[in-house]
Scaffold this active site. Sequence first.
Site, PDB file in Angstrom:
ATOM      1  N   CYS A  33       0.834  -1.196   0.000  1.00 45.13           N
ATOM      2  CA  CYS A  33       0.000   0.000   0.000  1.00 45.13           C
ATOM      3  C   CYS A  33       0.872   1.251   0.000  1.00 45.13           C
ATOM      4  CB  CYS A  33      -0.909  -0.002   1.221  1.00 45.13           C
ATOM      5  SG  CYS A  33      -2.220  -1.242   1.151  1.00 45.13           S
TER       6      CYS A  33
ATOM      7  N   GLN B   9      -4.858  -6.393  -7.170  1.00 46.97           N
ATOM      8  CA  GLN B   9      -5.346  -7.045  -5.961  1.00 46.97           C
ATOM      9  C   GLN B   9      -6.613  -6.331  -5.510  1.00 46.97           C
ATOM     10  OE1 GLN B   9      -3.424  -6.638  -1.884  1.00 46.97           O
ATOM     11  NE2 GLN B   9      -2.639  -8.645  -2.480  1.00 46.97           N
TER      12      GLN B   9
ATOM     13  N   TYR C 265      -8.392  -8.751   6.705  1.00 44.59           N
ATOM     14  CA  TYR C 265      -9.371  -7.946   6.002  1.00 44.59           C
ATOM     15  C   TYR C 265     -10.666  -8.751   5.838  1.00 44.59           C
ATOM     16  CZ  TYR C 265      -5.238  -5.099   5.311  1.00 44.59           C
ATOM     17  OH  TYR C 265      -4.107  -4.351   5.536  1.00 44.59           O
TER      18      TYR C 265
ATOM     19  N   ARG D  56      -5.394 -14.635  -2.334  1.00 42.05           N
ATOM     20  CA  ARG D  56      -4.391 -14.511  -1.273  1.00 42.05           C
ATOM     21  C   ARG D  56      -5.060 -14.868   0.047  1.00 42.05           C
ATOM     22  NH1 ARG D  56       0.115  -9.921   0.454  1.00 42.05           N
ATOM     23  NH2 ARG D  56       1.652 -11.580   0.257  1.00 42.05           N
TER      24      ARG D  56
ATOM     25  N   LEU E 121       9.686 -12.379   3.882  1.00 43.51           N
ATOM     26  CA  LEU E 121      11.115 -12.200   4.120  1.00 43.51           C
ATOM     27  C   LEU E 121      11.968 -13.010   3.148  1.00 43.51           C
ATOM     28  CD1 LEU E 121      11.316 -12.030   8.030  1.00 43.51           C
ATOM     29  CD2 LEU E 121      11.283 -10.159   6.379  1.00 43.51           C
TER      30      LEU E 121
ATOM     31  N   ARG F 165       8.561  -6.073   0.079  1.00 41.49           N
ATOM     32  CA  ARG F 165       9.490  -5.105   0.668  1.00 41.49           C
ATOM     33  C   ARG F 165      10.834  -5.056  -0.041  1.00 41.49           C
ATOM     34  NH1 ARG F 165       6.062  -6.628   4.632  1.00 41.49           N
ATOM     35  NH2 ARG F 165       5.318  -5.000   6.052  1.00 41.49           N
TER      36      ARG F 165
END
Length: 334
Positions: free
Chosen positions: A2, A76, A159, A207, A278, A301
């Site tokens: 986001c 998404q 969510y 997802r 990660l 990330r």
Amino acid sequence: MCEYSSEDGFATDWHLVHLGSRAIGGAALIITEATAVSPEGRISYGDLGIYKDEHISKLKHITDFIHEHGSVAGMQLAHAGRKASHAKPWDGGIQIPANQPNGWTTVGPSAIAFTPAETAPQELDKAGIENVKSDFKVAAARALKAGFKVIELHGAHGYLINEFLSPLSNHRTDEYGGPFENRIRLLLEIIESVKEVWPEENPLFVRISASDWTEGGWSADDSVALAKILITKGIDLVDCSSGGNVATAKIPLKPGYQVEFAEKIKKEAGALTGAVGLITQSAQANEIIETGQADMVIMAREMLRDPYFPLRAAFELGHEVKWPVQYERAKWHK
């Protein structure tokens, strides 16, 4: 990831550069941030949205650029449920009350707040559930007009869809609550609605949070059972994340900590899976694919840190790297 950089859901030049730079950087598939199917489905008032036709034009500009540079554009689709109506993270990220500017009434399967400091959502009635299904369907149709070739339904991270799946956030006593087959009903009905407008040849992902990391919550075995059903409903890939639905969950963070879920679901359900969590090194990502732990590595990330990670990974793994001609002079040499 986001970006919290929209006003009334509209994409901006930030999104063009943010997503477009990943296409220049060699990503095979670029999926937008969680894109709200309704205004009340936004995590914050700065979220990207696709709840009005006027959103399509700028998004089409972005998808055209992505496709021009050899990547595939995916969207998404999301509804934040009880985790909606928040300030932007750099402004504290706290929930904004409905009676304050940029705040609104949140909804969920049950009137259970995410944290004691937040307001409990309004429990969705049958009409509200029908509206949610319709919002996902219309959003999928808009995504198609905007040039997206892949849709991922966001059923993770606490969510709305995840809230229905988990017995910790879903205390309903009707056909959408209680046993497993009832708690997955909304997701299956959303899939059915979306497939009415989404072409069969275009991939459709889901997802999930494969575990609540909490006793009595949604489990990895539940995820396997769900994935077996998703295959029969025409879902092409299960993107295996975890957590986000229980504020106090203890998650053992380490490199690749969620890959085990992708591997379990792939092997036990026979579903194509995406691995996340990660994953930061080219050798690490490559091993996941080569050893059959998952069918796709989905990165977030690390791609924020390095938009050119795919090109760098290809170089590190000994493959020929095809730079954009404008950047050719910057290529690496052994």
